[in-house]
Design an enzyme around this catalytic site. Sequence first.
Site, PDB file in Angstrom:
ATOM      1  N   ASP A  59       0.830  -1.207   0.000  1.00 37.73           N
ATOM      2  CA  ASP A  59       0.000   0.000   0.000  1.00 37.73           C
ATOM      3  C   ASP A  59       0.862   1.253   0.000  1.00 37.73           C
ATOM      4  O   ASP A  59       1.755   1.419   0.836  1.00 37.73           O
ATOM      5  CB  ASP A  59      -0.914  -0.003   1.234  1.00 37.73           C
ATOM      6  N   ARG A  60       0.580   2.140  -0.946  1.00 40.64           N
ATOM      7  CA  ARG A  60       1.389   3.338  -1.109  1.00 40.64           C
ATOM      8  C   ARG A  60       1.157   4.351   0.015  1.00 40.64           C
ATOM      9  O   ARG A  60       2.092   4.929   0.563  1.00 40.64           O
ATOM     10  CB  ARG A  60       1.088   3.991  -2.462  1.00 40.64           C
ATOM     11  N   CYS A  80      -1.974   5.106 -11.027  1.00 34.67           N
ATOM     12  CA  CYS A  80      -2.079   5.291  -9.576  1.00 34.67           C
ATOM     13  C   CYS A  80      -1.289   6.540  -9.247  1.00 34.67           C
ATOM     14  O   CYS A  80      -0.092   6.614  -9.556  1.00 34.67           O
ATOM     15  CB  CYS A  80      -1.511   4.094  -8.822  1.00 34.67           C
ATOM     16  N   ASN A  81      -1.929   7.510  -8.634  1.00 33.97           N
ATOM     17  CA  ASN A  81      -1.259   8.779  -8.344  1.00 33.97           C
ATOM     18  C   ASN A  81      -0.214   8.635  -7.245  1.00 33.97           C
ATOM     19  O   ASN A  81       0.929   9.072  -7.398  1.00 33.97           O
ATOM     20  CB  ASN A  81      -2.298   9.826  -7.941  1.00 33.97           C
ATOM     21  N   THR A  82      -0.587   8.008  -6.143  1.00 34.54           N
ATOM     22  CA  THR A  82       0.312   7.937  -4.996  1.00 34.54           C
ATOM     23  C   THR A  82       1.587   7.180  -5.320  1.00 34.54           C
ATOM     24  O   THR A  82       2.657   7.477  -4.776  1.00 34.54           O
ATOM     25  CB  THR A  82      -0.403   7.291  -3.799  1.00 34.54           C
ATOM     26  N   ALA A  83       1.506   6.212  -6.238  1.00 34.12           N
ATOM     27  CA  ALA A  83       2.696   5.452  -6.627  1.00 34.12           C
ATOM     28  C   ALA A  83       3.790   6.354  -7.182  1.00 34.12           C
ATOM     29  O   ALA A  83       4.988   6.035  -7.070  1.00 34.12           O
ATOM     30  CB  ALA A  83       2.321   4.392  -7.660  1.00 34.12           C
ATOM     31  N   THR A  90      -5.756  10.634  -1.931  1.00 38.13           N
ATOM     32  CA  THR A  90      -5.484   9.863  -0.721  1.00 38.13           C
ATOM     33  C   THR A  90      -4.848  10.789   0.314  1.00 38.13           C
ATOM     34  O   THR A  90      -4.282  11.834  -0.016  1.00 38.13           O
ATOM     35  CB  THR A  90      -4.519   8.698  -0.998  1.00 38.13           C
ATOM     36  N   LYS A 136     -12.585   0.722  -3.894  1.00 43.54           N
ATOM     37  CA  LYS A 136     -11.727  -0.466  -3.857  1.00 43.54           C
ATOM     38  C   LYS A 136     -12.520  -1.710  -3.449  1.00 43.54           C
ATOM     39  O   LYS A 136     -12.195  -2.830  -3.864  1.00 43.54           O
ATOM     40  CB  LYS A 136     -10.560  -0.243  -2.896  1.00 43.54           C
ATOM     41  N   CYS A 179      -6.706  10.866  -7.328  1.00 40.97           N
ATOM     42  CA  CYS A 179      -6.534   9.462  -6.968  1.00 40.97           C
ATOM     43  C   CYS A 179      -7.367   8.700  -7.973  1.00 40.97           C
ATOM     44  O   CYS A 179      -8.496   9.110  -8.279  1.00 40.97           O
ATOM     45  CB  CYS A 179      -7.010   9.181  -5.544  1.00 40.97           C
TER      46      CYS A 179
END
Length: 239
Positions: A55-56, A90-93, A132, A171, A201
């Site tokens: 999980d990022r 995926c933005n947070t990645a 997120t 999710k 996100c």
Amino acid sequence: MAVKYRKNGKRLGVLGGMGPAAAAEFLRQLAAKCPAATDQEHPVVYMIGDAEIPDRGTAIFGKGPSPLPRLQADLLQLCAMGADILVVPCNTAHYFIDQFQEPLPKPLIHIVGSTVLATKAIAPNGAWMLSTKGTRACGLYQKYAAKHGLKLFIPNEEQSDKAQQVIDFVKANKLAEAGIIMRALVEELWRERDVPVMTACTELPLGYDASGLPQERSVSSIGALADAVVRALYDEVEA
């Protein structure tokens, strides 16, 4: 003279699984936006759907393993498969991708940069940033927005918690519940400041779609990435 588009032969590598529904929506939008009339006019796509990447958001807060090694390994695997252009819906990645010590052997279309530029085009007075909690805390979007001259408005802690609830419901494949929370949250934000909403996100565009809110009042990070990919995979040719 009319302008047509022809695919340039570059092969796309998609690293998905963060989450699976977001990657599926990216591929759906890509297929819909490509200027193609036959199967053969669509691009070749290689995909790794790695739902086991740590999980990022948790990792940003130091509460879980870093996804960086697995992100890097998967992207290198896509290059080995033959991908010419890479994307990660995926933005947070991208907080971790930006930390790679060695450059990737193939170019990556950056979802954050693409979304900021798409938002700036329709939001001269700035936009709300929904994301997120990890993306909000690490300043990833704030950095790219400052670089491109886009003003961002950041929800407060309670509002950020609601955005995270939307993400969690998407999710869990509970889109109706996600839409209800998203609608209430966005209407609350618009009472504070009437500017577009940037869904930073890749679960949030699905929650926004389920909310019934007007599409022209939001900028989807999935849509912005798909648009950027189409521009990279097709060239203008004279009709």
